[in-house]
Design an enzyme around this catalytic site. Structure first.
Site, PDB file in Angstrom:
ATOM      1  N   HIS A  33      63.853  15.914  22.825  1.00  0.00           N
ATOM      2  CA  HIS A  33      65.123  16.210  22.158  1.00  0.00           C
ATOM      3  C   HIS A  33      66.287  15.969  23.120  1.00  0.00           C
ATOM      4  O   HIS A  33      67.294  15.360  22.755  1.00  0.00           O
ATOM      5  CB  HIS A  33      65.130  17.661  21.676  1.00  0.00           C
ATOM      6  CG  HIS A  33      64.006  17.967  20.721  1.00  0.00           C
ATOM      7  ND1 HIS A  33      64.236  18.342  19.427  1.00  0.00           N
ATOM      8  CD2 HIS A  33      62.664  17.930  20.863  1.00  0.00           C
ATOM      9  CE1 HIS A  33      63.069  18.544  18.815  1.00  0.00           C
ATOM     10  NE2 HIS A  33      62.111  18.300  19.662  1.00  0.00           N
ATOM     11  N   ASP A 138      71.017  19.349  17.530  1.00  0.00           N
ATOM     12  CA  ASP A 138      69.631  19.264  17.113  1.00  0.00           C
ATOM     13  C   ASP A 138      69.440  20.064  15.824  1.00  0.00           C
ATOM     14  O   ASP A 138      70.078  21.106  15.626  1.00  0.00           O
ATOM     15  CB  ASP A 138      68.734  19.844  18.212  1.00  0.00           C
ATOM     16  CG  ASP A 138      67.282  19.449  18.028  1.00  0.00           C
ATOM     17  OD1 ASP A 138      66.853  18.495  18.682  1.00  0.00           O
ATOM     18  OD2 ASP A 138      66.584  20.093  17.205  1.00  0.00           O
ATOM     19  N   SER A 161      65.345  14.811  15.231  1.00  0.00           N
ATOM     20  CA  SER A 161      64.674  14.166  16.365  1.00  0.00           C
ATOM     21  C   SER A 161      63.385  13.474  15.944  1.00  0.00           C
ATOM     22  O   SER A 161      62.697  12.902  16.769  1.00  0.00           O
ATOM     23  CB  SER A 161      64.363  15.205  17.430  1.00  0.00           C
ATOM     24  OG  SER A 161      63.506  16.184  16.860  1.00  0.00           O
ATOM     25  N   HIS A 369      50.554   9.685  21.873  1.00  0.00           N
ATOM     26  CA  HIS A 369      50.478  10.866  20.999  1.00  0.00           C
ATOM     27  C   HIS A 369      51.364  10.681  19.763  1.00  0.00           C
ATOM     28  O   HIS A 369      51.347  11.515  18.875  1.00  0.00           O
ATOM     29  CB  HIS A 369      50.925  12.091  21.782  1.00  0.00           C
ATOM     30  CG  HIS A 369      52.363  12.021  22.214  1.00  0.00           C
ATOM     31  ND1 HIS A 369      52.886  10.943  22.903  1.00  0.00           N
ATOM     32  CD2 HIS A 369      53.403  12.859  22.018  1.00  0.00           C
ATOM     33  CE1 HIS A 369      54.162  11.149  23.128  1.00  0.00           C
ATOM     34  NE2 HIS A 369      54.515  12.295  22.610  1.00  0.00           N
ATOM     35  N   ASN A 373      60.111   9.755  20.119  1.00  0.00           N
ATOM     36  CA  ASN A 373      60.690   8.956  21.211  1.00  0.00           C
ATOM     37  C   ASN A 373      59.772   7.805  21.590  1.00  0.00           C
ATOM     38  O   ASN A 373      60.193   6.660  21.706  1.00  0.00           O
ATOM     39  CB  ASN A 373      60.805   9.816  22.480  1.00  0.00           C
ATOM     40  CG  ASN A 373      62.186  10.338  22.740  1.00  0.00           C
ATOM     41  OD1 ASN A 373      63.092   9.559  22.997  1.00  0.00           O
ATOM     42  ND2 ASN A 373      62.333  11.628  22.680  1.00  0.00           N
ATOM     43  N   SER A 374      58.508   8.136  21.792  1.00  0.00           N
ATOM     44  CA  SER A 374      57.536   7.118  22.201  1.00  0.00           C
ATOM     45  C   SER A 374      57.380   6.061  21.117  1.00  0.00           C
ATOM     46  O   SER A 374      57.314   4.868  21.410  1.00  0.00           O
ATOM     47  CB  SER A 374      56.179   7.752  22.503  1.00  0.00           C
ATOM     48  OG  SER A 374      56.237   8.488  23.702  1.00  0.00           O
ATOM     49  N   GLU A 377      60.465   3.824  21.199  1.00  0.00           N
ATOM     50  CA  GLU A 377      60.468   2.972  22.391  1.00  0.00           C
ATOM     51  C   GLU A 377      59.445   1.855  22.238  1.00  0.00           C
ATOM     52  O   GLU A 377      59.711   0.700  22.563  1.00  0.00           O
ATOM     53  CB  GLU A 377      60.194   3.813  23.646  1.00  0.00           C
ATOM     54  CG  GLU A 377      61.363   4.736  23.962  1.00  0.00           C
ATOM     55  CD  GLU A 377      61.185   5.599  25.214  1.00  0.00           C
ATOM     56  OE1 GLU A 377      62.138   6.317  25.550  1.00  0.00           O
ATOM     57  OE2 GLU A 377      60.103   5.571  25.838  1.00  0.00           O
ATOM     58  N   GLN A 394      53.602  14.483  14.896  1.00  0.00           N
ATOM     59  CA  GLN A 394      52.796  13.365  15.403  1.00  0.00           C
ATOM     60  C   GLN A 394      51.692  12.889  14.456  1.00  0.00           C
ATOM     61  O   GLN A 394      51.498  11.674  14.299  1.00  0.00           O
ATOM     62  CB  GLN A 394      52.227  13.721  16.787  1.00  0.00           C
ATOM     63  CG  GLN A 394      53.334  13.991  17.802  1.00  0.00           C
ATOM     64  CD  GLN A 394      52.893  14.838  18.979  1.00  0.00           C
ATOM     65  OE1 GLN A 394      51.703  14.965  19.250  1.00  0.00           O
ATOM     66  NE2 GLN A 394      53.848  15.428  19.697  1.00  0.00           N
TER      67      GLN A 394
END
Ligand SMILES: *[C@@H]1O[C@H](CO)[C@@H](O)[C@H](O)[C@H]1NC(C)=O
Length: 476
Positions: A33, A138, A161, A369, A373-374, A377, A394
């Protein structure tokens, strides 16, 4: 090419009007976050709008220290408000916990209410000086920025997020409807069972829904090219309330500065990647809220070795509420493991430059996971995913990546979340992604999607247009 990662600056003509508008960012204190709102700050700064980033001293330090692709300390016009809050309980994560949600972070989430008074004071002070105060907070910090409601020249915007997919599904279920009743959601999308602790679910109840109605709009770290169906859904859902939605992502830089020009010393794993052939390395990392027990670490270690594929594995425990408070557990690898994978795999124990790794041509897959964010990216760097969801959004992001976007495979089946992932499963998943026709097709699809997503933030691209529309809206 030095500043290729910087969005272009806008003309001096906009300056006078916009200088009277200030943006205040209020993140939830957890890495995923903190990082997204810091990255969004960078995008907003490029429109000559001052940004105030507010958090506890330790969390501001964490956000700045870990950011990739630009240097917030060198960015003009970003004001960090480091707030001293009373000490909070800061236990380590429990590797044996049955529910993988990082329940050890609950004290720090609770402690964020300590920000309410300092944030209110800041908002009042800014409100006197600026024509307009724009608060981007947030989705779980609605209570902290409540003061914004009472200031005539303040407006607040919720930052989600997570994916638009996860949010639209959540909204759908809030109306008491079933997943199967909407063809937008694949039928086997899992329920939220096992995703959160009850305590965190209560926290969400207290801090989310009732504050939504005071908001002017929502911003997302996603791109219309990736999630248009879900963004349209959210738009329709809130048409009556007049809430606006902007998909401003990816927030992360989509190009990496030339290495020789970056002042930071090159991380050893980037030098190692330079020696590897194109698309031959799988990057393995589970973000900042995953903690494996020793048995799972051993199976993963052996599975990676037996896959006979090259890998970079970031092996760390989940963050504590204060990442600067004491030592982290050093997870044990099988004896002699690192020597046995010499030349094949790297084990990284510290903070890895994830965005640079994903952008590197040698990286051909990401075992992840599926934190948002991952995912963003990886999508923006065009890398397909081997999904191993742990908690929160997730498991659902996994469905988005593998079934909707078809740029990834499942390593860990969420229905079997209580079982260990054996070395055999790890090895065959790595081979399926890195060395099969199916994997090659996903890599191709991911690369194409990455290219269009990177294009979306350039002049005339959809995300750039969304950003311009958002800036026009907040400076109107
Ligand atoms: C967090 O706050 C809630 C609500 O006040 C409380 O019930 C809970 O015990 C707190 N948890 C921790 C770990 O501090």
């Amino acid at each position: 090419m030095a500043n290729q990662q910087d969005p272009p600056s806008h003309g001096i003509n906009d300056l006078t009007k916009q200088a009277q508008v200030v943006v205040v960012m209020v993140p939830l204190p957890a890495q995923g976050h903190l990082n997204q709102l810091l990255q969004l700050s960078r995008l907003i700064l490029s429109h000559n709008i001052p940004v105030h980033y507010v958090g506890a001293t330790t969390h501001n330090r964490q956000a700045k220290q870990r950011v990739h692709g630009w240097d917030p300390n060198a960015a003009a016009n970003i004001h960090f408000h480091d707030i001293e809050i009373p000490p909070f309980h800061c236990p380590p994560p429990d590797p044996k916990a049955k529910i993988k949600f990082p329940s050890h972070l609950q004290p720090v989430f609770n402690a964020s209410s300590q920000l309410t008074e300092p944030v209110s004071m800041l908002l009042r002070a800014l409100s006197c000086k600026a024509r307009k105060v724009i608060v981007i907070h947030d989705s779980l910090m609605g209570s902290v920025i409540e003061e914004a409601r009472f200031l005539s020249n303040a407006e607040s915007y919720t930052f989600h997020s997570v994916s638009a997919f996860a949010i639209s599904l959540y909204e759908w279920e809030q109306e008491g409807k079933l997943i199967e009743e909407n063809e937008l959601f694949p039928r086997d999308t899992p329920s939220l069972e096992g995703c959160f602790t009850d305590e965190f679910a209560d926290f969400v109840d207290c801090h989310y829904s009732k504050y939504q109605k005071f908001n002017t709009g929502c911003v997302y770290n996603t791109c219309k090219l990736v999630e248009s169906a879900y963004l349209d859904f959210l738009e329709k859902e809130t048409i009556k309330e007049g809430i606006k939605h902007w998909a401003l992502g990816p927030f992360n830089p989509v190009t990496i500065p030339e290495r020789s020009e970056s002042s930071k010393k090159q991380h050893f794993c980037l030098e190692w990647l330079d020696k590897q052939a194109k698309n031959t390395v799988i990057y393995v990392s589970f973000g900042t809220t995953t903690t494996f027990d020793d048995e799972q670490i051993k199976e993963l270690a052996i599975g990676l070795r037996e896959s006979k594929k090259k890998f970079i594995w970031v092996l760390r425990d989940g963050d504590k509420g204060d990442v600067f408070n004491g030592e982290e557990r050093r997870a044990e690898l099988p004896k002699g493991y690192e020597n046995s994978v010499d030349g094949i795999g790297l084990v990284v124990r510290d903070w890895a430059p994830q965005l640079e790794i994903l952008a590197h041509p040698a990286t051909g897959g990401f075992m992840s996971h599926c934190g948002w964010n991952s995912c963003m990216e990886s999508i923006s760097m065009g890398v397909p995913i081997a999904a191993w969801p742990m908690h929160s959004d997730q498991p659902r992001n996994t469905v988005l990546i593998t079934e909707v976007l078809k740029i990834g495979i499942v390593v860990k089946d969420w229905a079997q979340r209580d079982e260990i992932v054996t070395s055999k499963i790890v090895g065959s998943a790595v081979n399926r992604l890195m060395a099969s026709t199916e994997g090659d097709e996903m890599r191709k699809r991911a690369a194409e999607m990455g290219e269009s997503v990177r294009g979306s933030v350039a002049e005339g691209g959809v995300s750039r247009m969304e950003m311009e529309s958002f800036i026009a809206h907040i400076t109107r």
